[in-house]
Write a protein that holds these residues in place. Structure first.
Motif, short mmCIF file in Angstrom:
data_model
loop_
_atom_site.label_atom_id
_atom_site.label_comp_id
_atom_site.label_asym_id
_atom_site.label_seq_id
_atom_site.Cartn_x
_atom_site.Cartn_y
_atom_site.Cartn_z
N SER A 15 -6.33 1.77 -7.33
CA SER A 15 -7.73 1.53 -7.73
C SER A 15 -8.54 0.93 -6.59
N THR A 16 -7.99 -0.05 -5.92
CA THR A 16 -8.70 -0.71 -4.82
C THR A 16 -8.97 0.27 -3.68
N ILE A 17 -7.94 0.98 -3.27
CA ILE A 17 -8.07 1.97 -2.20
C ILE A 17 -8.99 3.11 -2.67
N TYR A 150 2.57 4.87 2.94
CA TYR A 150 3.07 3.52 2.75
C TYR A 150 1.94 2.50 2.93
N THR A 151 1.75 1.65 1.93
CA THR A 151 0.68 0.66 1.97
C THR A 151 1.17 -0.72 2.42
N ASP A 152 2.46 -0.91 2.54
CA ASP A 152 3.00 -2.21 2.94
C ASP A 152 2.44 -2.62 4.30
N ASN A 153 2.02 -3.88 4.38
CA ASN A 153 1.58 -4.48 5.64
C ASN A 153 0.44 -3.74 6.33
N LYS A 154 -0.40 -3.06 5.55
CA LYS A 154 -1.57 -2.39 6.12
C LYS A 154 -2.82 -2.95 5.44
N SER A 155 -3.86 -3.10 6.23
CA SER A 155 -5.10 -3.60 5.65
C SER A 155 -5.74 -2.51 4.80
N VAL A 160 -7.73 3.05 4.09
CA VAL A 160 -8.85 3.95 3.74
C VAL A 160 -9.17 4.88 4.91
N GLU A 161 -9.22 4.34 6.11
CA GLU A 161 -9.51 5.17 7.30
C GLU A 161 -8.46 6.27 7.49
#
Length: 168
Positions: A15-17, A150-155, A160-161
């Motif tokens: 949802s956030t992304i 993978y979303t771990d440890n990514k801003s 999004v970019e």
């Protein structure tokens, strides 16, 4: 039409992304859980309590069928359990490009700790519930997705970019 559909476990960031990605891509954002809550006038946890999981999954399938008739390009975030149904995995593939947002159990535990609104996480040890559900759903998410991210440890902004670049 190339809708962008975000799937993955609760807390993976769908949802956030999705909201940020929709803004970046200048598309409308649809969160299937929020849409169902708005249409039924009930919170997801109340739908589960009053009608059961199968009824809720029927609502999800019905929404996917409606979205197939939408002519605008969307960014869609789906509930963590939506891809569990085979019919839904097929509908997702028809809808557009499916991206599996992945996060490890440690990240999910940190993000979901204290959450009292997700029916599938209630009862028992949270760590065990997350591991059990992840084990049951992992292969189904992989079946549904064209892309794993993978979303771990990514801003949030980096995520999004990078996803946006896939569609340029």
């Amino acid at each position: 039409m190339k809708n962008v559909i975000l799937i993955g476990f609760m807390g993976a960031g769908k949802s956030t992304i999705g909201r940020r990605l929709a803004k970046k891509m200048q598309r409308r954002f649809v969160d299937t859980d929020l849409w169902i809550e708005k249409q039924t006038g009930q919170k997801i946890k109340d739908i589960f309590a009053e009608h059961g999981e199968e009824y809720f999954r029927d609502l999800e399938t019905g929404l996917l069928k409606k979205l197939l008739n939408c002519e605008e390009e969307l960014v869609i975030a789906v509930g963590g359990g939506l891809p569990v149904r085979e019919e839904n995995r097929k509908l997702l593939k028809k809808l557009g490009t499916v991206i599996y947002l992945r996060a490890d159990a440690k990240t999910l535990l940190k993000r979901l700790g204290g959450d009292k609104h997700r029916p599938m996480l209630q009862g028992g040890d949270l760590r065990e519930r997350i591991h059990m559900l992840m084990e049951a759903r992992e292969g189904l998410y992989q079946q549904a997705a064209e892309i794993e991210y993978y979303t771990d440890n990514k801003s949030l902004m980096k995520t999004v970019e990078e996803i946006n670049e896939l569609f340029l």
